[in-house]
Design a protein around this motif. Structure first.
Motif, PDB file in Angstrom:
ATOM      1  N   PHE A  14     -30.270  -3.796 -26.775  1.00  0.00           N
ATOM      2  CA  PHE A  14     -31.860  -3.442 -26.685  1.00  0.00           C
ATOM      3  C   PHE A  14     -32.437  -3.178 -25.462  1.00  0.00           C
ATOM      4  CE2 PHE A  14     -32.233  -6.876 -30.425  1.00  0.00           C
ATOM      5  CZ  PHE A  14     -32.892  -5.916 -31.199  1.00  0.00           C
ATOM      6  N   ASN A  15     -31.962  -3.630 -24.381  1.00  0.00           N
ATOM      7  CA  ASN A  15     -32.512  -3.527 -22.894  1.00  0.00           C
ATOM      8  C   ASN A  15     -32.138  -1.775 -22.487  1.00  0.00           C
ATOM      9  OD1 ASN A  15     -34.058  -4.455 -20.679  1.00  0.00           O
ATOM     10  ND2 ASN A  15     -32.254  -4.135 -19.644  1.00  0.00           N
ATOM     11  N   ARG A  16     -31.251  -1.475 -22.923  1.00  0.00           N
ATOM     12  CA  ARG A  16     -30.396  -0.116 -22.531  1.00  0.00           C
ATOM     13  C   ARG A  16     -31.244   0.821 -23.248  1.00  0.00           C
ATOM     14  NH1 ARG A  16     -25.544  -0.959 -23.439  1.00  0.00           N
ATOM     15  NH2 ARG A  16     -24.989  -1.606 -21.421  1.00  0.00           N
TER      16      ARG A  16
ATOM     17  N   SER B 203     -28.791  -8.268 -27.199  1.00  0.00           N
ATOM     18  CA  SER B 203     -30.092  -8.261 -26.143  1.00  0.00           C
ATOM     19  C   SER B 203     -29.599  -6.993 -24.981  1.00  0.00           C
ATOM     20  CB  SER B 203     -30.663  -9.622 -25.484  1.00  0.00           C
ATOM     21  OG  SER B 203     -29.465 -10.022 -24.758  1.00  0.00           O
ATOM     22  N   GLN B 204     -28.629  -7.007 -24.650  1.00  0.00           N
ATOM     23  CA  GLN B 204     -28.371  -6.164 -23.470  1.00  0.00           C
ATOM     24  C   GLN B 204     -28.553  -4.693 -24.292  1.00  0.00           C
ATOM     25  OE1 GLN B 204     -24.792  -6.798 -21.179  1.00  0.00           O
ATOM     26  NE2 GLN B 204     -24.683  -8.825 -22.090  1.00  0.00           N
TER      27      GLN B 204
ATOM     28  N   ALA C 157     -34.177   0.485 -24.532  1.00  0.00           N
ATOM     29  CA  ALA C 157     -35.679   0.568 -23.895  1.00  0.00           C
ATOM     30  C   ALA C 157     -35.931   1.295 -22.754  1.00  0.00           C
ATOM     31  CB  ALA C 157     -36.260  -0.870 -24.018  1.00  0.00           C
ATOM     32  N   ASN C 158     -34.935   1.174 -21.891  1.00  0.00           N
ATOM     33  CA  ASN C 158     -34.743   1.774 -20.567  1.00  0.00           C
ATOM     34  C   ASN C 158     -34.606   3.433 -20.938  1.00  0.00           C
ATOM     35  OD1 ASN C 158     -34.962  -0.264 -18.889  1.00  0.00           O
ATOM     36  ND2 ASN C 158     -32.875  -0.570 -19.051  1.00  0.00           N
TER      37      ASN C 158
ATOM     38  N   LYS D  77     -39.626  -3.615 -23.208  1.00  0.00           N
ATOM     39  CA  LYS D  77     -38.703  -4.245 -22.341  1.00  0.00           C
ATOM     40  C   LYS D  77     -39.190  -5.785 -21.965  1.00  0.00           C
ATOM     41  CE  LYS D  77     -37.704  -2.103 -18.442  1.00  0.00           C
ATOM     42  NZ  LYS D  77     -36.447  -2.681 -18.566  1.00  0.00           N
TER      43      LYS D  77
ATOM     44  N   ARG E 232     -33.936 -11.999 -24.478  1.00  0.00           N
ATOM     45  CA  ARG E 232     -32.791 -12.531 -23.923  1.00  0.00           C
ATOM     46  C   ARG E 232     -32.709 -13.754 -23.163  1.00  0.00           C
ATOM     47  NH1 ARG E 232     -29.522  -8.459 -19.756  1.00  0.00           N
ATOM     48  NH2 ARG E 232     -27.627  -9.571 -19.619  1.00  0.00           N
TER      49      ARG E 232
ATOM     50  N   ILE F   7     -38.047  -7.623 -24.918  1.00  0.00           N
ATOM     51  CA  ILE F   7     -36.439  -7.929 -25.021  1.00  0.00           C
ATOM     52  C   ILE F   7     -36.141  -9.153 -24.047  1.00  0.00           C
ATOM     53  CG2 ILE F   7     -34.335  -6.491 -24.403  1.00  0.00           C
ATOM     54  CD1 ILE F   7     -35.716  -4.172 -25.726  1.00  0.00           C
ATOM     55  N   ASP F   8     -36.720  -8.974 -22.890  1.00  0.00           N
ATOM     56  CA  ASP F   8     -36.642  -9.834 -21.741  1.00  0.00           C
ATOM     57  C   ASP F   8     -36.530 -11.355 -21.999  1.00  0.00           C
ATOM     58  OD1 ASP F   8     -35.839  -7.764 -19.966  1.00  0.00           O
ATOM     59  OD2 ASP F   8     -37.792  -8.057 -18.626  1.00  0.00           O
TER      60      ASP F   8
END
Length: 297
Positions: free
Chosen positions: A259-261, A256-257, A263-264, A283, A290, A286-287
């Motif tokens: 994924f977030n990277r 999940s971390q 998307a950013n 995002k 997570r 993904i939030d």
């Protein structure tokens, strides 16, 4: 057969007893980074704590687990007795002080109220009954732990369904970004030509070699191919983990971390407002992913 996905949240209760004593056992678990066991065991059967810890450690891998054991003794009465040695010491001190200080003699209730003069002996079972009680508690603990696992697995099914749906959303948004017209070669080239034209404007326009370097940097920034590929790969990896079951919470949290990277980075590279909006939707999904992953064992 693989172990089902389990939540770290659960509750179980068991009760039982023998002739002369009954007990209630409760086990509650919530989220934690590791396995945190906290047991409250009545005085007199302290040796059970290690056995209960062993059972819980074997059955669970993560969670903050609270165990409360209460015992009620029936037809057994606690006994109050006088500590003769302590009483003699107090009386001797009173006699000695009476020859030195004028004062009224203390009342009996005052003397008995002094610490150590009266002793309370708690009700206790004989050795055989105590052994039977301990075994009954251990048997009940096995049942309670099984119920706790079932409770955590039932909650795990709900979390798994939620995570599966979030992965569907992430996959759909990734495909939507993949197919967006702003990612076409023509759209990127048009955007790039406009940016290069701005760099060439005015008397301080960039030199040819510098202009080439800037163009290359702008083209690289507009390319989100790697981010899209990694997002798709992370979706596949997460689905495999959910399908495989077991204690996969830490691995899903790591994904999940990642994924977030991605998307950013996608948002930062976006060359169109629609792609930015897709990145923001990614995002959000993904939030949510997570947040629920934190519940997985």
């Amino acid at each position: 057969m693989s172990k089902p996905i389990a939540s770290m949240t659960g509750f179980a209760r068991a009760s039982g007893g023998i002739s002369g004593a009954s007990f209630n056992l409760e086990i509650k678990s919530v989220n934690a980074r590791g396995l945190d066991l906290r047991l409250r065991v009545p005085h007199g059967i302290d040796d059970l704590e290690n056995l209960l810890r062993q059972k819980l450690s074997k059955a669970l891998t993560r969670g903050a687990v609270q165990v409360n054991l209460n015992i009620t003794y029936e037809h057994l009465q606690s006994e109050v007795s006088v500590n003769q040695q302590a009483l003699d010491t107090v009386l001797a001190a009173m006699t000695d002080l009476a020859s030195k200080v004028e004062a009224d003699r203390p009342r009996l209730d005052g003397i008995l109220g002094l610490k150590g003069v009266l002793e309370l002996t708690e009700a206790q079972l004989n050795d055989e009954d105590l052994a039977d009680l301990k075994q009954a508690i251990l048997n009940a603990a096995d049942n309670a732990i099984a119920d706790l696992i079932a409770s955590r697995e039932a909650e795990g099914l709900n979390v798994q369904a939620f995570l599966t749906q979030r992965l569907v959303e992430i996959a759909e948004l990734t495909l939507k970004a993949e197919e967006h017209p702003a990612r076409s070669r023509e759209a990127i080239l048009e955007k790039l030509q406009g940016q290069i034209a701005q760099l060439q404007e005015g008397e301080n326009g960039l030199a040819e070699d510098r202009l080439h370097a800037e163009a290359l940097m702008l083209a690289t920034k507009a390319d989100i191919r790697e981010e899209l590929d990694r997002l798709a790969a992370h979706v596949d990896a997460a689905r495999k983990l959910l399908k495989g079951g077991g204690a996969v919470g830490r691995k899903l949290d790591f994904l999940s971390q990642e994924f977030n990277r991605e998307a950013n980075t996608l948002c930062s590279k976006s060359n169109h407002v629609d792609l930015t909006a897709i990145g923001l939707d990614l995002k959000a999904a993904i939030d949510q992913l997570r947040e629920q992953v934190q519940n997985i064992e």
